[in-house]
Design an enzyme around this catalytic site. Structure first.
Site: not given
Ligand SMILES: NC(=O)c1ccc[n+]([C@@H]2O[C@H](COP(=O)([O-])OP(=O)(O)OC[C@H]3O[C@@H](n4cnc5c(N)ncnc54)[C@H](O)[C@@H]3O)[C@@H](O)[C@H]2O)c1
Ligand SMILES: O=C(O)C[C@H](O)C(=O)O
Ligand SMILES: [Mg+2]
Length: 534
Positions: A33, A54, A107, A125, A196-197, A219-220, A256, A259, A375, A420
């Site tokens: 609005r 967010y 993702r 975002k 993103e994601d 970003d990630d 791994a 992120a 997250n 974050n």
């Molecule tokens: N705080 C922040 O700013 C921020 C930024 C980016 C991502 N994240 C968070 O990080 C998380 C992962 O994101 P991503 O893009 O790397 O995801 P992704 O799916 O690419 O990677 C996940 C990883 O975790 C591993 N994993 C799964 N189960 C596991 C276990 N039991 N033990 C150890 N490792 C395990 C997987 O093998 C994989 O390597 C998400 O929850 C996302 O929200 C946070």
């Molecule tokens: O979105 C967020 O809060 C951080 C990060 O980009 C994520 O994917 O978890």
């Molecule tokens: Mg993200």
């Protein structure tokens, strides 16, 4: 505000999911609005409402987006629009777009494949781009690239808003993203595109594919890396040690994916720079990391190892000497390594179990650090309560989603930092825009991370406060943007913005750059429609 506050009185059992969603609905309607008032409310109450528009509520919104949907926001480019995207972009009503946040929904946070419902994260975002970076809300564009979804529930949901087919992959997928990039950069050559994601499989490939030709970043991978570096350097300072001691830290990373690998690469490079910035330093820095994924400790013995994780795979003989092996559990790794830092980007809530946290008691650090960065809230590897109650006062704690500080019962407060990428991406985007750099270089990202690390005072850091409060986000973003501009100038990438051409930009002092940033930030004020003569 009265509407929002009334909800709090009625929710007798404290914050709950329906309560957060109800708040989101009120804010979302206001967004539709009256944009100016929406951003005024958000900016003036950022601490309270960032968790609604967010992370973490945006996660819940994405999970329910097809049902919550009332009015469209942003643009959807689907696999069925192939060949049409170039004309579609000219349908967008705004003449100028400064910032695009794009996702394919594969993702979303730690919630997996949410298909087109992931549009919510791009909107969230961009809300921060407006609130924190002062990007004009008329010039932001949330984008969803709909290539289908592999989420079984959504494929069967009659309310689902997107293409009900399995995701495109391989060259078909790339062709859609390529066409989108070409289209938006043709209409808006100066736009910045934040990825993103995207699932990690594509996150790295797309970054490599576009980062030297387009003004884009992920970003990630890159934003998260910078925030983690700032936090890790803060953790070193919190031990009362100089930042230059960072290369001595033993770091266990759980996760791994896009992120985790992003953080590992950046942390390794930062260590190498501190150790002399040569190949020997780069090689030796990798021995500071132990990486655990869903299959346990990653070693050179891993079959079909992901090439992005390969540089961090530990040598089997060396692991044997350490009492570890391929696939060792996180608890075993923590027990044997006794790390300074335990960092989670696994998307697995509760992964830092009591056993893992108990094992961290033997850390050789004077002040162990725990980063539970996944997250949204339910995916955090542990809560601050769990960490402080098991490990006591003397730790550093950060989480990706917001948690309250912990009352330690002895008059002390256990500080919960929010680690974050929101502390970096708005400044990276704004700084890139105002510098006029054609790309987002590694140096610009590094400068952003270093400025964030330096933002905290010695006194704060010693108290365990390694990230600022979100209430300071506009000031932080100004600092980050200024650091990005300075670096772009230094690297001769800055081509200027509007009347500030490259030559003028080079003449500015550090303070003048900050002033330039502030002067270009949008504020939520109603434009004057009627000019009075007096
Ligand atoms: N705080 C922040 O700013 C921020 C930024 C980016 C991502 N994240 C968070 O990080 C998380 C992962 O994101 P991503 O893009 O790397 O995801 P992704 O799916 O690419 O990677 C996940 C990883 O975790 C591993 N994993 C799964 N189960 C596991 C276990 N039991 N033990 C150890 N490792 C395990 C997987 O093998 C994989 O390597 C998400 O929850 C996302 O929200 C946070
Ligand atoms: O979105 C967020 O809060 C951080 C990060 O980009 C994520 O994917 O978890
Ligand atoms: Mg993200």
């Amino acid at each position: 505000m009265v509407d929002l506050k009334r909800l709090e009185v009625q929710a007798r059992d404290g914050p709950s999911d329906p309560n957060a969603l109800a708040k989101w609905r009120i804010l979302n309607r206001l967004h539709d609005r009256n944009e100016t008032m929406y951003y005024k409310v958000l900016i003036n109450n950022i601490e309270e409402y960032a968790p609604i528009v967010y992370t973490p509520t945006v996660g819940l919104v994405c999970q329910n987006y097809s049902g919550l949907f009332r009015r469209p926001r942003g643009m959807y480019f689907s696999a069925e629009d192939r060949g049409e995207m170039m004309s579609m972009v000219y349908n967008w009503p705004a003449e100028q777009v400064d910032m695009i946040v794009v996702t394919d929904g594969s993702r979303i946070l730690g919630l997996g494949d949410l298909g087109v419902q992931g549009i919510g994260i791009t909107i969230g975002k961009l809300d921060l781009y407006v609130a924190a970076a002062g990007i004009n809300p008329q010039r932001v564009l949330p984008v969803m690239i709909d290539v289908g979804t592999n989420n079984k529930k959504l494929l069967e949901d009659p309310l689902y808003l997107g293409l009900q087919q399995h995701r495109l992959d391989g060259d078909d997928y790339l062709a859609v993203i390529d066409e989108f990039m070409e289209a938006v950069f043709t209409r808006w050559p100066n736009v910045i595109v934040q990825f993103e994601d995207f699932q990690s499989k594509w996150a790295f490939k797309l970054l490599q594919r576009y980062r030297t030709t387009y003004r884009m970043f992920n970003d990630d991978v890159q934003g998260t890396a910078g925030v983690a570096i700032a936090g890790l350097l803060g953790a070193v300072r919190a031990q009362g040690r100089p930042m230059i001691d960072f290369p001595k830290q033993k770091i266990v990373v759980a996760g791994a994916g896009s992120a985790g690998i992003g953080v590992l690469n950046a942390a390794r490079k930062t260590m190498a720079r501190m150790l002399g910035n040569n190949e020997v330093a780069f090689q030796s820095a990798k021995s500071q990391f132990w990486v655990v994924d869903a299959k346990g400790l990653i070693t050179e013995g891993r079959e079909n190892i992901d090439p992005d994780a390969l540089p961090f795979a530990r040598n089997l003989k060396e692991m044997d000497r350490q009492g570890l092996r391929e696939g060792a559990s996180l608890a075993e790794v923590v027990k044997q390594v006794k790390p300074d830092v335990l960092l989670g980007l696994s998307a697995v809530g509760g992964l830092f179990s009591n056993e893992v946290l108990e094992a961290l008691k033997d850390s050789t650090s004077t002040r162990p650090a725990i980063f539970a960065m996944s997250n949204p809230t339910k995916n955090a590897e542990c809560t601050p309560d769990e960490a402080f109650s098991i490990l006591g006062d003397n730790i550093i704690f950060a989480s990706g989603s917001p948690f309250s500080n912990v009352d330690l019962g002895n008059g002390n407060i256990g500080h919960c930092n929010q680690g974050n990428n929101m502390y970096l991406f708005p400044g990276i985007g704004l700084g890139t825009l105002l510098s006029g750099s054609r790309i987002v270089s590694d140096g610009m990202l590094q400068a952003a991370a270093e400025r964030l690390a330096a933002y905290m005072s010695e006194e704060e850091v010693l108290k365990g406060i390694i990230f600022p409060s979100i209430s300071r986000i506009r000031d932080i973003t100004k600092e980050i943007a200024a650091a990005v501009i300075e670096e772009a100038v230094e690297e001769d990438l800055a081509e200027g913005y509007h009347e500030m051409d490259a030559r003028e930009l080079r003449k500015l002092s550090r303070d003048e750059i900050k002033e330039y940033v502030i002067n270009n930030m949008w504020n939520p004020e109603y434009p004057t429609l009627v000019y009075r003569k007096d």
